[in-house]
Design a protein around this motif. Sequence first.
Motif, mmCIF file in Angstrom:
data_model
loop_
_atom_site.group_PDB
_atom_site.id
_atom_site.type_symbol
_atom_site.label_atom_id
_atom_site.label_comp_id
_atom_site.label_asym_id
_atom_site.label_seq_id
_atom_site.Cartn_x
_atom_site.Cartn_y
_atom_site.Cartn_z
ATOM 1 N N HIS A 1 22.403 -23.037 53.168
ATOM 2 C CA HIS A 1 23.799 -22.917 53.611
ATOM 3 C C HIS A 1 23.957 -23.121 55.112
ATOM 4 O O HIS A 1 24.901 -22.616 55.712
ATOM 5 C CB HIS A 1 24.376 -21.558 53.196
ATOM 6 N N GLU A 2 23.054 -23.870 55.721
ATOM 7 C CA GLU A 2 23.161 -24.219 57.135
ATOM 8 C C GLU A 2 23.985 -25.498 57.269
ATOM 9 O O GLU A 2 23.704 -26.495 56.587
ATOM 10 C CB GLU A 2 21.771 -24.434 57.747
ATOM 11 N N GLU A 3 24.992 -25.469 58.152
ATOM 12 C CA GLU A 3 25.837 -26.647 58.375
ATOM 13 C C GLU A 3 25.075 -27.692 59.176
ATOM 14 O O GLU A 3 24.522 -27.396 60.240
ATOM 15 C CB GLU A 3 27.113 -26.252 59.106
ATOM 16 N N LEU A 4 25.044 -28.922 58.682
ATOM 17 C CA LEU A 4 24.288 -29.997 59.313
ATOM 18 C C LEU A 4 25.169 -30.950 60.110
ATOM 19 O O LEU A 4 24.661 -31.726 60.915
ATOM 20 C CB LEU A 4 23.513 -30.775 58.252
ATOM 21 N N LEU A 5 26.477 -30.886 59.882
ATOM 22 C CA LEU A 5 27.413 -31.728 60.617
ATOM 23 C C LEU A 5 28.189 -30.897 61.625
ATOM 24 O O LEU A 5 28.388 -29.697 61.439
ATOM 25 C CB LEU A 5 28.392 -32.414 59.653
ATOM 26 N N PHE A 6 28.641 -31.549 62.686
ATOM 27 C CA PHE A 6 29.426 -30.886 63.734
ATOM 28 C C PHE A 6 30.913 -31.066 63.456
ATOM 29 O O PHE A 6 31.355 -32.132 63.018
ATOM 30 C CB PHE A 6 29.086 -31.486 65.092
ATOM 31 N N MET A 7 31.671 -30.021 63.735
ATOM 32 C CA MET A 7 33.124 -30.097 63.689
ATOM 33 C C MET A 7 33.663 -29.395 64.933
ATOM 34 O O MET A 7 33.239 -28.279 65.259
ATOM 35 C CB MET A 7 33.663 -29.416 62.428
ATOM 36 N N GLY A 8 34.578 -30.048 65.655
ATOM 37 C CA GLY A 8 35.148 -29.456 66.857
ATOM 38 C C GLY A 8 35.741 -28.078 66.572
ATOM 39 O O GLY A 8 36.424 -27.883 65.558
ATOM 40 N N VAL B 1 43.570 -37.183 61.663
ATOM 41 C CA VAL B 1 42.145 -37.440 61.802
ATOM 42 C C VAL B 1 41.526 -36.313 62.617
ATOM 43 O O VAL B 1 41.992 -36.000 63.712
ATOM 44 C CB VAL B 1 41.895 -38.794 62.501
ATOM 45 N N VAL B 2 40.491 -35.677 62.071
ATOM 46 C CA VAL B 2 39.831 -34.592 62.791
ATOM 47 C C VAL B 2 38.544 -35.124 63.412
ATOM 48 O O VAL B 2 37.900 -36.019 62.880
ATOM 49 C CB VAL B 2 39.543 -33.401 61.865
ATOM 50 N N ARG B 3 38.179 -34.554 64.554
ATOM 51 C CA ARG B 3 37.001 -35.021 65.283
ATOM 52 C C ARG B 3 35.786 -34.221 64.827
ATOM 53 O O ARG B 3 35.588 -33.084 65.223
ATOM 54 C CB ARG B 3 37.213 -34.866 66.797
ATOM 55 N N GLY B 4 35.005 -34.845 63.967
ATOM 56 C CA GLY B 4 33.811 -34.199 63.447
ATOM 57 C C GLY B 4 33.466 -34.732 62.073
ATOM 58 O O GLY B 4 34.142 -35.598 61.517
ATOM 59 N N ASP C 1 40.362 -31.564 70.130
ATOM 60 C CA ASP C 1 39.633 -30.884 69.058
ATOM 61 C C ASP C 1 38.403 -30.128 69.543
ATOM 62 O O ASP C 1 37.783 -29.402 68.772
ATOM 63 C CB ASP C 1 39.184 -31.898 68.001
ATOM 64 N N PHE C 2 38.043 -30.300 70.820
ATOM 65 C CA PHE C 2 36.807 -29.740 71.340
ATOM 66 C C PHE C 2 37.053 -28.441 72.101
ATOM 67 O O PHE C 2 37.991 -28.347 72.899
ATOM 68 C CB PHE C 2 36.121 -30.727 72.300
ATOM 69 N N GLY C 3 36.166 -27.453 71.877
ATOM 70 C CA GLY C 3 36.084 -26.312 72.762
ATOM 71 C C GLY C 3 35.263 -26.693 73.978
ATOM 72 O O GLY C 3 34.560 -27.716 73.981
ATOM 73 N N TYR C 4 35.320 -25.874 75.023
ATOM 74 C CA TYR C 4 34.682 -26.230 76.293
ATOM 75 C C TYR C 4 33.195 -26.510 76.143
ATOM 76 O O TYR C 4 32.658 -27.457 76.742
ATOM 77 C CB TYR C 4 34.896 -25.100 77.312
ATOM 78 N N ASP C 5 32.487 -25.715 75.321
ATOM 79 C CA ASP C 5 31.035 -25.867 75.190
ATOM 80 C C ASP C 5 30.610 -26.648 73.953
ATOM 81 O O ASP C 5 29.412 -26.733 73.654
ATOM 82 C CB ASP C 5 30.366 -24.480 75.159
ATOM 83 N N ASP C 6 31.568 -27.233 73.228
ATOM 84 C CA ASP C 6 31.219 -27.921 71.983
ATOM 85 C C ASP C 6 30.247 -29.079 72.201
ATOM 86 O O ASP C 6 29.431 -29.383 71.326
ATOM 87 C CB ASP C 6 32.484 -28.448 71.302
ATOM 88 N N TYR C 7 30.339 -29.728 73.351
ATOM 89 C CA TYR C 7 29.485 -30.896 73.592
ATOM 90 C C TYR C 7 28.007 -30.535 73.533
ATOM 91 O O TYR C 7 27.152 -31.389 73.258
ATOM 92 C CB TYR C 7 29.812 -31.525 74.952
ATOM 93 N N LYS C 8 27.683 -29.253 73.787
ATOM 94 C CA LYS C 8 26.280 -28.835 73.794
ATOM 95 C C LYS C 8 25.661 -28.839 72.403
ATOM 96 O O LYS C 8 24.443 -28.932 72.267
ATOM 97 C CB LYS C 8 26.161 -27.427 74.386
ATOM 98 N N SER C 9 26.494 -28.726 71.373
ATOM 99 C CA SER C 9 25.972 -28.560 70.016
ATOM 100 C C SER C 9 26.264 -29.762 69.128
ATOM 101 O O SER C 9 26.234 -29.651 67.900
ATOM 102 C CB SER C 9 26.551 -27.295 69.372
#
Length: 300
Positions: free
Chosen positions: A42-49, A59-62, A245-253
């Motif tokens: 149950h670990e998420e393998l895709l990123f979603m903003g 259209v959602v970014r992720g 769609d991005f949080g400030y630190d989303d780019y890190k993950s």
Amino acid sequence: MTWTVVDDGDGSPRIVIAEPAGSTAVVLLNGAQIVSWKNDRHEELLFMGSKVIKKPSKVVRGGIPICFSEFGDTGFQNRNRLWILDSDSSPLPPPKTSSTVDLLLKSSVEDDLKIWPRSFELRLRIILGSGKLTLIPHVRNTDSKVITFSFSLQNYLSVSNISEVRVEGLETLDYFDNLSERKRCTEQADAITFDGEVDRVYLSTPPKIAIIDHEKKRTLVLRKEDLPDAGVWNPWDKKAKMLPDFGYDDYKSMLRVDSSAIEAPIVLKPLEEWNGRQELSFVSSSYCSGQLDPLKVLHG
């Protein structure tokens, strides 16, 4: 084969796919966009903003958006269109260890022909297996004239820390640098690593690319056919602040690695067809623990 259609009443129906080993995937019928892929733990393998707001026709970014458009992105694009289940598909029976869904988008006289006066059928087969997600796009020209288009599967991947990620398999290749007005450059590094914004399209890439996540002790293997180019994108901190769609630190993950046909258009004569293929799979406890040679991942 296990999948269900879910509609929460918000106008955004989705398909939830499950396979016997326990992994799952979720695909929106709007745009045929995959918005979740979880392994059997149950670990998420895709990123979603983290600031994504899911609304009908948005259209959602992720996840994995499917981008099919008139070459040059000046005309028709599929990302805001509602797909349907493909009842006309007559595939070979899928293995008992996987689940398969077939989706279909046809050109619409009312909407599409005003923008791009061509008729087509766009199909997408989604195959979910244990530790593996396969996408098979198929385009058929149902028009009386030639159609020319670009195509891309944009894979937003979940990573532990972008500074600890490296991409192997693209070294020595030419690429368009979108940060320098699409200047054509040649990759000089032994592997792609990240310490700032990257927005590139690598050209004539090999059929296998490895994304090595040191912190998660995991390697993602991207295999592709008839999608010769590979986009690599991370917005880093300044650009991320401008993305709704991005949080400030989303780019890190996150890291986006695309399977694309960008440099040269796909050209289909009337009644001609084109197929692409992409397979994503994970290898645990890999390069970072010294148990797996990354070259064997790429060439094995």
